[in-house]
Scaffold this motif. Structure first.
Motif, PDB file in Angstrom:
ATOM      1  N   LEU A   4       0.912  -1.009   0.049  1.00  0.00           N
ATOM      2  CA  LEU A   4       0.022  -0.109   0.111  1.00  0.00           C
ATOM      3  C   LEU A   4       0.962   1.275   0.022  1.00  0.00           C
ATOM      4  O   LEU A   4       1.841   1.278   0.502  1.00  0.00           O
ATOM      5  CB  LEU A   4      -0.782   0.099   1.251  1.00  0.00           C
ATOM      6  N   HIS A   5       0.406   2.207  -0.527  1.00  0.00           N
ATOM      7  CA  HIS A   5       1.156   3.328  -0.740  1.00  0.00           C
ATOM      8  C   HIS A   5       0.388   4.768  -0.519  1.00  0.00           C
ATOM      9  O   HIS A   5      -1.038   4.584  -0.676  1.00  0.00           O
ATOM     10  CB  HIS A   5       1.646   3.726  -2.210  1.00  0.00           C
ATOM     11  N   LYS A   6       0.855   5.677   0.133  1.00  0.00           N
ATOM     12  CA  LYS A   6       0.086   7.009   0.184  1.00  0.00           C
ATOM     13  C   LYS A   6      -0.722   7.555  -0.965  1.00  0.00           C
ATOM     14  O   LYS A   6      -0.135   7.521  -2.203  1.00  0.00           O
ATOM     15  CB  LYS A   6       1.105   8.253   0.843  1.00  0.00           C
ATOM     16  N   GLY A   7      -1.840   7.812  -0.932  1.00  0.00           N
ATOM     17  CA  GLY A   7      -2.746   8.215  -1.860  1.00  0.00           C
ATOM     18  C   GLY A   7      -3.579   7.124  -2.611  1.00  0.00           C
ATOM     19  O   GLY A   7      -4.260   7.343  -3.540  1.00  0.00           O
ATOM     20  N   ASP A   8      -3.380   5.762  -2.313  1.00  0.00           N
ATOM     21  CA  ASP A   8      -4.126   4.610  -2.858  1.00  0.00           C
ATOM     22  C   ASP A   8      -5.256   4.798  -2.285  1.00  0.00           C
ATOM     23  O   ASP A   8      -5.851   5.058  -1.432  1.00  0.00           O
ATOM     24  CB  ASP A   8      -3.474   3.381  -2.419  1.00  0.00           C
ATOM     25  N   SER A   9      -6.386   4.573  -3.096  1.00  0.00           N
ATOM     26  CA  SER A   9      -7.907   4.481  -3.189  1.00  0.00           C
ATOM     27  C   SER A   9      -8.507   3.494  -3.196  1.00  0.00           C
ATOM     28  O   SER A   9      -8.139   2.686  -4.299  1.00  0.00           O
ATOM     29  CB  SER A   9      -8.326   5.675  -3.915  1.00  0.00           C
ATOM     30  N   PHE A  10      -9.583   3.049  -2.692  1.00  0.00           N
ATOM     31  CA  PHE A  10     -10.331   1.797  -2.860  1.00  0.00           C
ATOM     32  C   PHE A  10     -11.976   2.060  -2.416  1.00  0.00           C
ATOM     33  O   PHE A  10     -12.061   2.892  -1.848  1.00  0.00           O
ATOM     34  CB  PHE A  10      -9.915   0.664  -1.668  1.00  0.00           C
ATOM     35  N   THR A  11     -12.700   1.485  -3.421  1.00  0.00           N
ATOM     36  CA  THR A  11     -14.004   1.692  -3.323  1.00  0.00           C
ATOM     37  C   THR A  11     -14.738   0.730  -3.433  1.00  0.00           C
ATOM     38  O   THR A  11     -14.438  -0.085  -4.436  1.00  0.00           O
ATOM     39  CB  THR A  11     -14.473   2.816  -4.541  1.00  0.00           C
ATOM     40  N   LEU A  12     -16.058   0.516  -2.563  1.00  0.00           N
ATOM     41  CA  LEU A  12     -16.841  -0.790  -3.015  1.00  0.00           C
ATOM     42  C   LEU A  12     -17.950  -0.155  -4.050  1.00  0.00           C
ATOM     43  O   LEU A  12     -18.271   1.139  -3.894  1.00  0.00           O
ATOM     44  CB  LEU A  12     -17.419  -1.205  -1.755  1.00  0.00           C
ATOM     45  N   PRO A  13     -18.439  -1.136  -4.920  1.00  0.00           N
ATOM     46  CA  PRO A  13     -19.540  -0.752  -5.483  1.00  0.00           C
ATOM     47  C   PRO A  13     -20.709  -0.294  -4.669  1.00  0.00           C
ATOM     48  O   PRO A  13     -20.873  -0.783  -3.413  1.00  0.00           O
ATOM     49  CB  PRO A  13     -20.041  -1.967  -6.519  1.00  0.00           C
ATOM     50  N   PRO A  14     -21.674   0.646  -5.003  1.00  0.00           N
ATOM     51  CA  PRO A  14     -22.664   1.132  -4.302  1.00  0.00           C
ATOM     52  C   PRO A  14     -23.657  -0.180  -3.743  1.00  0.00           C
ATOM     53  O   PRO A  14     -23.806  -1.005  -4.528  1.00  0.00           O
ATOM     54  CB  PRO A  14     -23.393   2.172  -5.133  1.00  0.00           C
ATOM     55  N   LYS A  15     -23.998  -0.149  -2.528  1.00  0.00           N
ATOM     56  CA  LYS A  15     -24.910  -1.169  -1.946  1.00  0.00           C
ATOM     57  C   LYS A  15     -26.387  -0.417  -1.825  1.00  0.00           C
ATOM     58  O   LYS A  15     -26.404   0.673  -1.175  1.00  0.00           O
ATOM     59  CB  LYS A  15     -24.468  -1.367  -0.328  1.00  0.00           C
ATOM     60  N   HIS A  16     -27.167  -1.015  -2.213  1.00  0.00           N
ATOM     61  CA  HIS A  16     -28.652  -0.625  -2.244  1.00  0.00           C
ATOM     62  C   HIS A  16     -29.225  -0.879  -1.069  1.00  0.00           C
ATOM     63  O   HIS A  16     -29.464  -2.273  -0.571  1.00  0.00           O
ATOM     64  CB  HIS A  16     -29.572  -1.316  -3.445  1.00  0.00           C
ATOM     65  N   VAL A  17     -29.619  -0.059  -0.105  1.00  0.00           N
ATOM     66  CA  VAL A  17     -30.134  -0.212   1.190  1.00  0.00           C
ATOM     67  C   VAL A  17     -31.496  -0.386   1.374  1.00  0.00           C
ATOM     68  O   VAL A  17     -32.309   0.391   0.966  1.00  0.00           O
ATOM     69  CB  VAL A  17     -29.772   0.768   2.260  1.00  0.00           C
ATOM     70  N   THR A  18     -32.012  -1.733   1.283  1.00  0.00           N
ATOM     71  CA  THR A  18     -33.577  -2.078   1.266  1.00  0.00           C
ATOM     72  C   THR A  18     -34.197  -2.275   2.498  1.00  0.00           C
ATOM     73  O   THR A  18     -33.248  -2.431   3.608  1.00  0.00           O
ATOM     74  CB  THR A  18     -33.774  -3.391   0.454  1.00  0.00           C
ATOM     75  N   GLN A  19     -35.560  -2.111   2.454  1.00  0.00           N
ATOM     76  CA  GLN A  19     -36.297  -2.444   3.884  1.00  0.00           C
ATOM     77  C   GLN A  19     -36.126  -3.858   4.188  1.00  0.00           C
ATOM     78  O   GLN A  19     -35.629  -4.141   5.506  1.00  0.00           O
ATOM     79  CB  GLN A  19     -37.734  -2.000   3.861  1.00  0.00           C
ATOM     80  N   ASP A  20     -35.716  -4.917   3.366  1.00  0.00           N
ATOM     81  CA  ASP A  20     -35.707  -6.185   3.706  1.00  0.00           C
ATOM     82  C   ASP A  20     -34.118  -6.424   4.305  1.00  0.00           C
ATOM     83  O   ASP A  20     -34.031  -6.997   5.217  1.00  0.00           O
ATOM     84  CB  ASP A  20     -35.549  -7.115   2.437  1.00  0.00           C
ATOM     85  N   MET A  21     -33.173  -5.593   3.666  1.00  0.00           N
ATOM     86  CA  MET A  21     -31.926  -5.659   4.492  1.00  0.00           C
ATOM     87  C   MET A  21     -31.861  -5.161   5.783  1.00  0.00           C
ATOM     88  O   MET A  21     -31.300  -5.701   6.666  1.00  0.00           O
ATOM     89  CB  MET A  21     -30.591  -4.706   3.578  1.00  0.00           C
ATOM     90  N   ILE A  22     -32.560  -3.953   5.869  1.00  0.00           N
ATOM     91  CA  ILE A  22     -32.481  -3.498   7.328  1.00  0.00           C
ATOM     92  C   ILE A  22     -33.447  -4.420   8.180  1.00  0.00           C
ATOM     93  O   ILE A  22     -32.859  -4.780   9.300  1.00  0.00           O
ATOM     94  CB  ILE A  22     -33.418  -2.142   7.224  1.00  0.00           C
ATOM     95  N   ASN A  23     -34.247  -5.059   7.779  1.00  0.00           N
ATOM     96  CA  ASN A  23     -35.121  -5.877   8.762  1.00  0.00           C
ATOM     97  C   ASN A  23     -34.236  -7.235   8.965  1.00  0.00           C
ATOM     98  O   ASN A  23     -34.131  -7.626  10.171  1.00  0.00           O
ATOM     99  CB  ASN A  23     -36.367  -6.474   7.974  1.00  0.00           C
ATOM    100  N   ARG A  24     -33.513  -7.710   8.039  1.00  0.00           N
ATOM    101  CA  ARG A  24     -32.750  -8.548   8.335  1.00  0.00           C
ATOM    102  C   ARG A  24     -31.425  -8.626   9.470  1.00  0.00           C
ATOM    103  O   ARG A  24     -31.179  -9.116  10.360  1.00  0.00           O
ATOM    104  CB  ARG A  24     -31.935  -9.423   7.205  1.00  0.00           C
ATOM    105  N   TYR A  25     -31.002  -7.209   9.203  1.00  0.00           N
ATOM    106  CA  TYR A  25     -29.757  -6.675  10.164  1.00  0.00           C
ATOM    107  C   TYR A  25     -30.452  -6.555  11.606  1.00  0.00           C
ATOM    108  O   TYR A  25     -29.994  -6.981  12.606  1.00  0.00           O
ATOM    109  CB  TYR A  25     -29.237  -5.340   9.660  1.00  0.00           C
ATOM    110  N   ALA A  26     -31.798  -6.138  11.651  1.00  0.00           N
ATOM    111  CA  ALA A  26     -32.606  -5.913  12.956  1.00  0.00           C
ATOM    112  C   ALA A  26     -32.676  -7.480  13.612  1.00  0.00           C
ATOM    113  O   ALA A  26     -32.395  -7.499  14.907  1.00  0.00           O
ATOM    114  CB  ALA A  26     -33.819  -5.125  12.543  1.00  0.00           C
ATOM    115  N   ASP A  27     -33.052  -8.188  12.662  1.00  0.00           N
ATOM    116  CA  ASP A  27     -32.968  -9.532  13.660  1.00  0.00           C
ATOM    117  C   ASP A  27     -31.742 -10.225  13.908  1.00  0.00           C
ATOM    118  O   ASP A  27     -31.672 -10.606  15.145  1.00  0.00           O
ATOM    119  CB  ASP A  27     -33.994 -10.659  12.427  1.00  0.00           C
ATOM    120  N   ALA A  28     -30.853  -9.980  13.020  1.00  0.00           N
ATOM    121  CA  ALA A  28     -29.311 -10.394  13.366  1.00  0.00           C
ATOM    122  C   ALA A  28     -28.835  -9.763  14.741  1.00  0.00           C
ATOM    123  O   ALA A  28     -28.295 -10.313  15.535  1.00  0.00           O
ATOM    124  CB  ALA A  28     -28.343 -10.254  12.405  1.00  0.00           C
TER     125      ALA A  28
END
Length: 133
Positions: A4-28
Motif C-alpha cells: 500500500l502507498h500513500k494516496g491509494d484509493s479503494f471503493t466498493l460498488p454502491p450498496k442498495h439499502v432495502t427495507q428487507d436488508m434493514i429487517n434482516r439486520y434488525a433480526d441479526a
C-alpha cells in the motif's frame, strides 16, 4: 496482499439499502427499534421513513477494510467513525478508503460512506499493520 502507498484509493460498488436488508439486520442484531423496521411509525418521525441501523452502514466499511487489509484487519485493525447523516431505505451507499499515512508499518486510511447524492453519511479512519505474505 499488495503493498500500500500513500494516496491509494479503494471503493466498493454502491450498496442498495432495502427495507428487507434493514429487517434482516434488525433480526441479526436483535434491534427492532420501530425507526428501522416500522414504516408507518417512521413516517411520523423527523426522518420521514425508516432508516438503516448505523452499524449496518458501518458494515460496508468493514467489508472494504477486509478487502484492503485481509486477515491483518482481523488481527490488528483499529477503526474510529462518525455517523454524519442517516441512511434512508432506498439509498445507495458507497464506501471509500484512501491511504493517508504510513508510519512504522501501520497503514492509516481515511474512510467515507456517501449516499447517491454524494452526501457523507459516515466519516472516519482505520488502520492496520499489514501481515507479511
Amino acid at each position: 496482499m499488495t503493498e500500500l502507498h500513500k494516496g491509494d484509493s479503494f471503493t466498493l460498488p454502491p450498496k442498495h439499502v432495502t427495507q428487507d436488508m434493514i429487517n434482516r439486520y434488525a433480526d441479526a442484531a436483535e434491534d427492532h427499534n420501530p425507526l428501522h423496521i416500522d414504516p408507518d411509525f417512521a413516517r411520523t418521525t423527523r426522518f420521514g421513513g425508516t432508516i438503516a441501523h448505523g452499524m449496518l452502514s458501518a458494515a460496508f466499511l468493514q467489508e472494504l477494510l477486509m478487502q484492503v487489509f485481509g486477515e491483518a484487519w482481523v488481527a490488528n485493525g483499529e477503526i474510529s467513525i462518525n455517523f454524519m447523516a442517516p441512511v434512508h431505505t432506498g439509498d445507495f451507499v458507497t464506501a471509500e478508503a484512501t491511504v493517508f499515512a504510513i508510519k512504522e508499518d501501520r497503514v492509516t486510511l481515511r474512510l467515507t460512506c456517501t449516499n447517491q447524492e454524494g452526501k457523507k453519511v459516515i466519516s472516519g479512519k482505520a488502520s492496520a499493520i499489514p501481515l507479511a505474505d
